[in-house]
Design an enzyme around this catalytic site. Structure first.
Site, short mmCIF file in Angstrom:
data_model
loop_
_atom_site.label_atom_id
_atom_site.label_comp_id
_atom_site.label_asym_id
_atom_site.label_seq_id
_atom_site.Cartn_x
_atom_site.Cartn_y
_atom_site.Cartn_z
N HIS A 175 -13.05 29.46 -14.84
CA HIS A 175 -13.67 28.14 -14.72
C HIS A 175 -13.46 27.34 -16.01
O HIS A 175 -13.62 27.86 -17.11
CB HIS A 175 -15.17 28.34 -14.48
N ASP A 211 -12.71 32.75 -11.34
CA ASP A 211 -13.76 31.80 -11.69
C ASP A 211 -15.11 32.50 -11.73
O ASP A 211 -15.56 33.07 -10.72
CB ASP A 211 -13.78 30.67 -10.66
#
Length: 232
Positions: free
Chosen positions: A201, A170
Site C-alpha cells: 500500500h 497490500d
C-alpha cells in the site's frame, strides 16, 4: 499553485482546495483525491506534476468537516495513527459530494466542452471508485483503493472509464478482497485493473518510505496514457 475556496453543493459551507494550473489553456482538468493524510505535500506534488503535463489539477480538502487544513506525514507513526483515526470518522458520502463540487468548479475553469477526471490514492482510491459510480467524472483512476469489495453493488452505475491499480501485497487490502475485485470487475466494459505483485500500500507516493519507484513509475505511466486517451 495556490489555495482557493470552493462552494459546497449540499449547503455545508465553502471549503479549501489546492489548485495547480498549467501554462496556457488546460488540456483538461483532474481532481486529485487525498489519502488519509489530508492535502499534504505529496498530494500537492501530484497536482503540480499534472499541471506540468498540461492539466488543471485541483485537490479539495475532504477532511474539512473534521480536521480542516490538516497535513500529515505517513512516515511519522503518530501522524499515521492520526490519519487512521480520521479515516474512521470520515463521512465518505459527504466526501463524494465535495468531489462533485470540485468537479463542477474545475469544469467552470475550462473552455466549453472540457473534460474532468479524478485520481485518488488509498482512501482516495476508494473515493475515485465511488466518484466513477456517482458523479459525471469523465475518467477515474484509483490507486490501492480500500474496501472496493463492499462497493461492487454500485458497479452498474459506472458509465465512464475507470482504472484501478492494485498492490499485490497490500497491508490494507487482503488477497481475498483483491480476488473479489477481479471477480466483480474484470468483465466490466468500462473498468481496467492492473496488479503490482509484491507491492505494498502506498507504493506510488511521491516520497518517503512507502514509495517503490519502479512500480510507481509504471502505474503513473499507465495513468497518464489513460487520461490522455479519455480526457485529451
Amino acid at each position: 499553485m495556490t489555495d482557493i475556496t470552493l462552494d459546497s453543493i449540499d449547503d455545508s459551507g465553502s471549503f479549501a482546495a489546492y489548485l495547480a494550473e498549467p501554462e496556457g489553456t488546460p488540456r483538461a482538468a483532474i481532481v486529485v483525491i487525498q489519502e488519509i493524510f489530508g492535502v499534504n505535500a505529496g498530494i500537492r506534488r501530484k497536482c503540480d506534476r499534472l499541471a506540468a503535463e498540461g492539466y488543471l489539477a485541483l485537490a479539495p480538502d475532504l477532511f474539512r468537516r473534521i480536521a480542516p487544513g490538516i497535513q500529515l506525514d505517513p512516515d511519522v507513526p503518530e501522524e499515521m495513527q492520526k490519519g487512521l483515526d480520521l479515516f474512521g470518522r470520515f463521512d465518505q458520502d459527504a466526501g463524494v459530494r465535495d468531489i462533485e463540487a470540485a468537479i463542477r468548479a474545475a469544469r467552470q475553469r475550462l473552455p466549453d466542452g472540457g473534460k474532468v477526471g479524478v485520481v485518488g490514492y488509498c482512501l482516495g482510491g476508494r473515493l475515485a471508485y465511488m466518484s466513477a459510480a456517482r458523479t459525471d467524472s469523465d475518467a477515474s483512476v484509483g490507486y490501492y483503493a480500500v474496501g472496493i469489495d463492499n462497493l461492487l453493488g454500485e458497479k452498474h452505475a459506472i458509465a465512464h472509464p475507470l482504472m484501478l491499480h492494485i498492490a499485490g501485497d497490500d497491508g490494507f487490502v487482503s488477497a481475498e478482497v483483491q480476488a473479489a475485485m477481479h471477480q466483480g470487475l474484470d468483465d466490466h466494459p468500462k473498468v481496467t485493473l492492473h496488479d503490482y505483485p509484491g507491492e505494498d500500500h502506498g507504493f506510488a507516493t511521491e516520497s518517503g518510505k512507502r514509495r517503490s519507484p519502479e512500480a510507481a513509475e509504471l502505474a503513473d505511466s499507465r495513468t497518464m496514457a489513460f487520461f490522455t486517451e479519455h480526457l485529451g
